[in-house]
Design an enzyme around this catalytic site. Structure first.
Site, PDB file in Angstrom:
ATOM      1  N   GLY A 214     -39.267  44.807 -31.044  1.00 32.53           N
ATOM      2  CA  GLY A 214     -39.077  43.496 -30.250  1.00 32.53           C
ATOM      3  C   GLY A 214     -38.445  43.280 -29.299  1.00 32.53           C
ATOM      4  N   ALA A 216     -37.746  40.549 -26.718  1.00 28.26           N
ATOM      5  CA  ALA A 216     -39.204  39.495 -24.996  1.00 28.26           C
ATOM      6  C   ALA A 216     -39.176  40.654 -24.386  1.00 28.26           C
ATOM      7  CB  ALA A 216     -37.484  38.638 -25.131  1.00 28.26           C
ATOM      8  N   SER A 286     -42.660  40.870 -32.727  1.00 25.81           N
ATOM      9  CA  SER A 286     -42.632  39.470 -31.565  1.00 25.81           C
ATOM     10  C   SER A 286     -43.132  40.689 -30.504  1.00 25.81           C
ATOM     11  CB  SER A 286     -41.365  39.598 -31.269  1.00 25.81           C
ATOM     12  OG  SER A 286     -40.637  37.975 -30.392  1.00 25.81           O
ATOM     13  N   ALA A 287     -42.465  40.610 -29.655  1.00 27.01           N
ATOM     14  CA  ALA A 287     -43.065  41.075 -28.354  1.00 27.01           C
ATOM     15  C   ALA A 287     -43.571  42.205 -27.916  1.00 27.01           C
ATOM     16  CB  ALA A 287     -42.083  41.256 -27.204  1.00 27.01           C
ATOM     17  N   ASP A 388     -41.124  28.948 -36.554  1.00 26.50           N
ATOM     18  CA  ASP A 388     -41.083  30.006 -35.337  1.00 26.50           C
ATOM     19  C   ASP A 388     -40.425  29.091 -34.532  1.00 26.50           C
ATOM     20  OD1 ASP A 388     -40.772  32.261 -33.309  1.00 26.50           O
ATOM     21  OD2 ASP A 388     -42.036  33.222 -35.282  1.00 26.50           O
ATOM     22  N   HIS A 420     -38.014  32.364 -36.249  1.00 28.01           N
ATOM     23  CA  HIS A 420     -38.567  34.032 -35.489  1.00 28.01           C
ATOM     24  C   HIS A 420     -37.896  35.346 -35.962  1.00 28.01           C
ATOM     25  CE1 HIS A 420     -41.113  35.665 -32.189  1.00 28.01           C
ATOM     26  NE2 HIS A 420     -39.477  36.157 -31.902  1.00 28.01           N
TER      27      HIS A 420
END
Length: 476
Positions: A214, A216, A286-287, A388, A420
């Protein structure tokens, strides 16, 4: 004592309507013997608007919805895919690499390895440093001086300081362990490299987790997965951490293309490092969870004959693990803006507002013209913390419900009170038992009870008071 399964039903769905399985896991300091299981019915309508496919392909897979019981950890979910028909694909579009050297899975030398020499790696690091510095300056021109971004940046500094004892130990392992193969080239684009984390025990082919980090979509880097790689390799699992171009070096289509190339390398070459090409699992955080989900959906569309030729098969992916991911970008734009990832930046990353549907896996799979790809999707297991704030847990719940309603295999596991970063950083640094880690290991190792029961001393890397402070100051 076996976990107690409490069935909670808000309303019963029709018998003909599939339901999404969701598990709530208590905090590590709560009563671990209690697990709440609830089933959600189908209240959603199929989105009928045309969704542009990410890319394409498929694999025949049929089965009934998974049933969880207190004894399912030993293999209930693994039954979904144990009998999947796997196809081998010798097609390899990444056969030529200009800066390869040799090495083995156990730290020695072998002609099959593609690891750079120290001199090449230093040169590569210098070039990357220059490139990333230039990209950071360009990125700052996008970010401006928004107060949300500044406060997040300051919180990030405090967060990193509190976890520094753990980062130092993991960094030492990353750079000096003979079982870490760094910067293996998998493609011809910038940052097309991956790291391999290899078990000390080299007997027999090992299961493999291909991990997309991840960050972002902006600050992702392959080394972010080093703690996961270290701990999974201690359980005889090979981990491949795939690097990819971040924004503004690349946009979302470049990230998906890079991830696909990295997965292709793993599928076609992991046997050279002691991995089992029939036991590969795709994971993202995440991303990275979003990018990995886009990649696997794109791949099955390709395989169905609606895209370019392919160099790997989705049938080689035994399951997808999505950790704290977001899968419907239309529902997340405003949320990200409020958290400091401003709309203008996010839309630039995603190649404009008109592309949000194209890169939202939850929406793509609902395209009526793509119903035939559902059977080719591997099982999806989504992990998310209920606290999160970066990507709300509803993102995973909604995606799992959508997949299950369409007939795909999907499961979401919620960890009560986890943020998160708790699941990915703080909990692994705490040492001892890690619920999510054990959930992953149980699926990957399947029916190998001896391997599942293997005792590994997971030592603490950071004092508890610093972990708790990090929990509170985390900007994620």
């Amino acid at each position: 004592m076996p976990s107690q399964i409490l069935q909670i039903s808000h309303h019963l769905p029709p018998k003909s309507s599939p339901s999404t399985e969701m598990m709530f896991k208590s905090l590590i300091y709560d009563d671990p013997s209690t697990t709440l299981l609830s089933r959600f019915g189908d209240d959603h309508h199929t989105i009928s608007s045309t969704v542009k496919p990410l890319l394409s392909r498929s694999s025949s897979y049929n089965g009934t919805a998974m049933k969880t019981s207190s004894s399912s950890s030993a293999g209930g979910f693994t039954g979904w895919y144990q009998n999947r028909r796997r196809r081998s694909n010798s097609d390899n579009c990444l056969s030529a690499f200009s800066d390869d050297t040799n090495g083995t899975a156990d730290g020695g030398n072998n002609s099959g390895d593609r690891q750079t020499t120290i001199g090449q790696e230093v040169g590569h690091a210098a070039a990357e440093t220059f490139l990333l510095t230039r990209l950071c300056l360009k990125l700052l021109s996008y970010l401006g001086v928004g107060y949300r971004w500044i406060t997040r940046f300051m919180a990030l500094g405090c967060y990193a300081f509190l976890l520094m004892p753990g980062f130092i130990q993991v960094g030492y392992y990353y750079f000096f362990s003979p079982y870490v193969r760094r910067s293996i080239v998998y493609g011809d684009q910038p940052r097309n490299r991956l790291d391999l984390y290899l078990p000390k025990n080299s007997t027999g082919p090992k299961p493999v987790v291909a991990f997309v980090t991840g960050g972002a979509w902006i600050i992702g880097y392959k080394a972010w997965g080093s703690l996961l790689g270290q701990q999974l390799s201690e359980r005889d699992i090979i981990v491949a951490c795939i690097d990819y171009r971040n924004f503004p070096q690349g946009s979302i289509s470049d990230m998906v293309k890079d991830a696909s190339s990295g997965i292709s390398f793993v599928c076609n070459h992991i046997a050279e490092y002691g991995g089992d090409p029939d036991r590969i699992y795709l994971m993202g955080q995440s991303a990275g969870a979003h990018i990995a989900a886009c990649t696997i959906v794109e791949q099955v569309i390709k395989e169905s004959g609606e895209g370019d030729s392919v160099s790997w098969s989705s049938s080689q992916i035994n399951a997808y693990f999505g950790l704290s991911g977001g899968y419907n970008l239309l529902n997340l734009v405003d949320h990200f803006h409020s958290r400091g990832l401003y709309r203008s930046i996010f839309l630039s990353i995603m190649e404009g507002e008109e592309s949000l549907r194209q890169f939202s896996p939850e929406l793509v799979v609902q395209n009526p013209n793509l119903k035939h790809i559902i059977a080719r999707l591997p099982p999806f297991i989504l992990f998310h913390g209920t606290d999160d704030y970066s990507i709300p847990s509803d993102a995973s719940k909604s995606f799992a419900e959508t997949l299950q309603r369409l007939g795909a295999k999907a499961k979401v596991i919620l960890y009560e009170g986890k943020t998160h970063t708790d699941l990915f950083l703080q909990d692994p640094m705490r040492g001892g038992i890690d619920e999510m880690f054990e959930d992953i290991v149980t699926v990957v190792l399947g029916d190998d009870q001896e391997a599942i029961g293997k005792s590994v001393d997971r030592r603490r890397l950071v004092p508890e008071f610093m972990l708790k402070l990090a929990h509170w100051v985390s900007p994620f």
